[in-house]
Design a protein around this motif. Structure first.
Motif, PDB file in Angstrom:
ATOM      1  N   ILE A 316       0.876  -1.170   0.000  1.00  0.00           N
ATOM      2  CA  ILE A 316       0.000   0.000   0.000  1.00  0.00           C
ATOM      3  C   ILE A 316       0.908   1.213   0.000  1.00  0.00           C
ATOM      4  O   ILE A 316       1.688   1.412   0.932  1.00  0.00           O
ATOM      5  CB  ILE A 316      -0.912   0.007   1.235  1.00  0.00           C
ATOM      6  CG1 ILE A 316      -1.780  -1.255   1.255  1.00  0.00           C
ATOM      7  CG2 ILE A 316      -1.776   1.252   1.271  1.00  0.00           C
ATOM      8  CD1 ILE A 316      -1.371  -2.279   2.283  1.00  0.00           C
ATOM      9  N   PHE A 317       0.833   2.028  -1.038  1.00  0.00           N
ATOM     10  CA  PHE A 317       1.814   3.095  -1.211  1.00  0.00           C
ATOM     11  C   PHE A 317       1.138   4.417  -1.546  1.00  0.00           C
ATOM     12  O   PHE A 317       0.291   4.493  -2.427  1.00  0.00           O
ATOM     13  CB  PHE A 317       2.783   2.729  -2.347  1.00  0.00           C
ATOM     14  CG  PHE A 317       4.033   3.570  -2.401  1.00  0.00           C
ATOM     15  CD1 PHE A 317       5.207   3.120  -1.827  1.00  0.00           C
ATOM     16  CD2 PHE A 317       4.031   4.820  -3.017  1.00  0.00           C
ATOM     17  CE1 PHE A 317       6.370   3.896  -1.868  1.00  0.00           C
ATOM     18  CE2 PHE A 317       5.170   5.600  -3.064  1.00  0.00           C
ATOM     19  CZ  PHE A 317       6.355   5.132  -2.493  1.00  0.00           C
ATOM     20  N   GLY A 318       1.533   5.466  -0.829  1.00  0.00           N
ATOM     21  CA  GLY A 318       1.121   6.826  -1.144  1.00  0.00           C
ATOM     22  C   GLY A 318       2.330   7.727  -1.044  1.00  0.00           C
ATOM     23  O   GLY A 318       3.344   7.370  -0.451  1.00  0.00           O
ATOM     24  N   ALA A 319       2.265   8.917  -1.622  1.00  0.00           N
ATOM     25  CA  ALA A 319       3.402   9.840  -1.610  1.00  0.00           C
ATOM     26  C   ALA A 319       2.889  11.275  -1.599  1.00  0.00           C
ATOM     27  O   ALA A 319       1.712  11.536  -1.858  1.00  0.00           O
ATOM     28  CB  ALA A 319       4.297   9.603  -2.825  1.00  0.00           C
ATOM     29  N   VAL A 320       3.793  12.201  -1.302  1.00  0.00           N
ATOM     30  CA  VAL A 320       3.438  13.618  -1.400  1.00  0.00           C
ATOM     31  C   VAL A 320       3.761  14.109  -2.813  1.00  0.00           C
ATOM     32  O   VAL A 320       4.636  13.560  -3.499  1.00  0.00           O
ATOM     33  CB  VAL A 320       4.185  14.471  -0.354  1.00  0.00           C
ATOM     34  CG1 VAL A 320       3.684  14.147   1.037  1.00  0.00           C
ATOM     35  CG2 VAL A 320       5.684  14.287  -0.446  1.00  0.00           C
ATOM     36  N   GLY A 321       3.051  15.141  -3.235  1.00  0.00           N
ATOM     37  CA  GLY A 321       3.141  15.589  -4.613  1.00  0.00           C
ATOM     38  C   GLY A 321       4.351  16.436  -4.943  1.00  0.00           C
ATOM     39  O   GLY A 321       4.631  16.681  -6.120  1.00  0.00           O
ATOM     40  N   ASP A 322       5.097  16.917  -3.912  1.00  0.00           N
ATOM     41  CA  ASP A 322       6.245  17.775  -4.200  1.00  0.00           C
ATOM     42  C   ASP A 322       7.564  17.014  -4.217  1.00  0.00           C
ATOM     43  O   ASP A 322       8.626  17.597  -4.095  1.00  0.00           O
ATOM     44  CB  ASP A 322       6.307  18.958  -3.221  1.00  0.00           C
ATOM     45  CG  ASP A 322       6.121  18.535  -1.773  1.00  0.00           C
ATOM     46  OD1 ASP A 322       6.527  17.419  -1.432  1.00  0.00           O
ATOM     47  OD2 ASP A 322       5.569  19.333  -0.992  1.00  0.00           O
ATOM     48  N   LYS A 323       7.498  15.680  -4.325  1.00  0.00           N
ATOM     49  CA  LYS A 323       8.708  14.873  -4.450  1.00  0.00           C
ATOM     50  C   LYS A 323       8.550  13.895  -5.617  1.00  0.00           C
ATOM     51  O   LYS A 323       7.484  13.318  -5.807  1.00  0.00           O
ATOM     52  CB  LYS A 323       8.969  14.068  -3.168  1.00  0.00           C
ATOM     53  CG  LYS A 323       9.403  14.892  -1.963  1.00  0.00           C
ATOM     54  CD  LYS A 323       9.739  13.970  -0.802  1.00  0.00           C
ATOM     55  CE  LYS A 323      10.191  14.737   0.415  1.00  0.00           C
ATOM     56  NZ  LYS A 323      10.520  13.827   1.541  1.00  0.00           N
ATOM     57  N   ASP A 324       9.621  13.701  -6.366  1.00  0.00           N
ATOM     58  CA  ASP A 324       9.628  12.708  -7.434  1.00  0.00           C
ATOM     59  C   ASP A 324       9.864  11.338  -6.802  1.00  0.00           C
ATOM     60  O   ASP A 324      10.923  11.101  -6.207  1.00  0.00           O
ATOM     61  CB  ASP A 324      10.745  13.036  -8.427  1.00  0.00           C
ATOM     62  CG  ASP A 324      10.757  12.096  -9.628  1.00  0.00           C
ATOM     63  OD1 ASP A 324      10.177  10.989  -9.538  1.00  0.00           O
ATOM     64  OD2 ASP A 324      11.379  12.454 -10.651  1.00  0.00           O
TER      65      ASP A 324
END
Length: 403
Positions: A316-324
């Protein structure tokens, strides 16, 4: 004002990195110093252990808090970010700051605190709370970097700790390991001993150079103490060695910490200090598979986590939008089933964009409208399959929602 109203003031009226990212970052300590002045400079009346690093600093902070509590000291602990409750950031002997104390602080200072960032103000809140409760020592984790971190307004410390240095927050700290190491080493103080965790040679050389300028004795967290219990965390022994060495340095400074009690405290640090979300295992049920929940979100963190896993991975993976996320996603084993999701914050990366990053690297899976749906799908798919493991990682905000 009640507690929820006080929290609303903190979360909605102040620039907050969790919510707004780079816009909340300050490039000097002026705002923090102004808050400390408003509060009567509580930073000058406390003793500290100051900890910086890219990964591991929060765990080492919790371990040291547990060690000192076990030895009978009254310990303030300041960490960030929080996963569920704002008060996780400010604890005494493992107990959250009281709701009443949060309300009192906001009511007392709101009209005069000016325009601080969320982190500047809440650090000031922690200092005032620790001073008013007469703690014996404060275990202080930096928020980001070190040199310009709000926590670096403290005048001195009993010991400084740098856990490691990796690539994270490059837009603020620099593009290279050496540049980032220079920022982390900014917490070193004249004549204060320094404990180094395991780190890359190019980072260590920068910290050593800084230590020479501050006339700081150097110590290395290399000795893994005997008697450690097994732990799900891939970095448990590394962090334990750093905490154990820090305890030894504190003894050189005049404390009398029993090595056997130190090891017992490290083994039981989660229960004593209350840390969650670091290689935390949520057990299976008859209908849902077990779940490993980990705040790993940068290259070194994900690399360590993946090296500790095997079998059929459901991630299950999520990330922030200001990092590649490309480099981080490249560490996930091919063949893993991905469950792309988005935390309920403005900064979160859109799941369709995130899945495109993954697919470009050969990582396939499904997108979900919420973290809850992704977790349910993964735990359902892994139920009663011994070789299958569901894992949450990629964002502390996703981990907070899961917990």
């Amino acid at each position: 004002m009640n507690y929820q109203e006080a929290i609303e003031v903190l979360f909605t009226k102040l620039p907050m990195f969790q919510r707004s990212g780079p816009a909340a970052y300050k490039v000097n300590l002026d705002g923090t110093r102004a808050i400390c002045d408003l509060l009567g400079n509580p930073e000058n009346d406390l003793k500290y252990i100051h900890i910086a690093g890219t990964n591991g600093k929060g765990t080492v902070a919790h371990m040291l808090s547990a060690i000192l509590q076990t030895e009978g000291l009254k310990v303030g602990l300041f960490t960030s970010p929080h996963l569920i409750d704002f008060r996780e950031r400010i604890r005494i002997d493992g107990e959250f700051m009281s709701e009443a104390s949060v309300v009192k602080f906001v009511e007392s200072y709101q009209e005069n605190w000016g325009e601080p960032s969320f982190f500047e103000l809440t650090f000031g809140m922690a200092l005032e709370y620790f001073k008013s409760n007469k703690v014996d020592i404060v275990v202080l984790e930096t928020g980001m970097g070190g040199r310009l971190d709000s926590t670096n307004v403290i005048p001195t410390a009993e010991v400084c700790v740098v856990t490691n240095v990796g690539l994270d927050h490059q837009q603020f700290l620099g593009d290279t390991i050496r540049e980032i190491a220079g920022e982390k080493a900014g917490i070193l103080k004249n004549g204060v001993p320094v404990v180094l965790g395991k780190m890359r040679p190019e980072a260590q050389s920068v910290v050593l150079e800084r230590a020479m300028k501050t006339s700081s004795d150097m110590f290395y967290g290399k000795e893994v103490p005997e008697g450690l219990n097994s732990d799900h965390s891939p970095f448990f022994e590394e962090n334990a060695a750093t905490a154990f060495e820090t305890a030894r340095v504190l003894n050189l400074n005049g404390l009398d910490l029993d090595p056997e009690l130190v090891v017992k405290a490290i083994n039981n640090y989660r229960n004593i200090s209350g840390q969650r979300g670091r290689a935390e295992l949520i057990p299976s049920t008859s209908e849902l598979g077990s779940l490993i929940v980990d705040c790993a979100h940068n290259y070194d963190g994900i690399k360590g986590l993946m090296s500790s896993l095997d079998g059929d991975l459901h991630i299950i993976f999520g990330a922030v939008g200001d990092k590649d996320p490309t480099k981080v996603l490249s560490l996930i084993p091919q063949g893993s089933k991905m469950y792309w999701c988005k935390a309920d914050i403005v900064r979160a990366m859109d799941v369709d964009i995130l899945s495109q990053y993954g697919e470009s690297l050969g990582l396939n899976g499904n997108t979900y409208n919420s973290v809850k749906e992704a977790v349910f799908a993964a735990r359902t798919a892994t139920a009663n399959i011994p070789e299958a493991q569901a894992v949450v990682c990629g964002s502390v905000f996703v981990v907070g929602e899961v917990i």
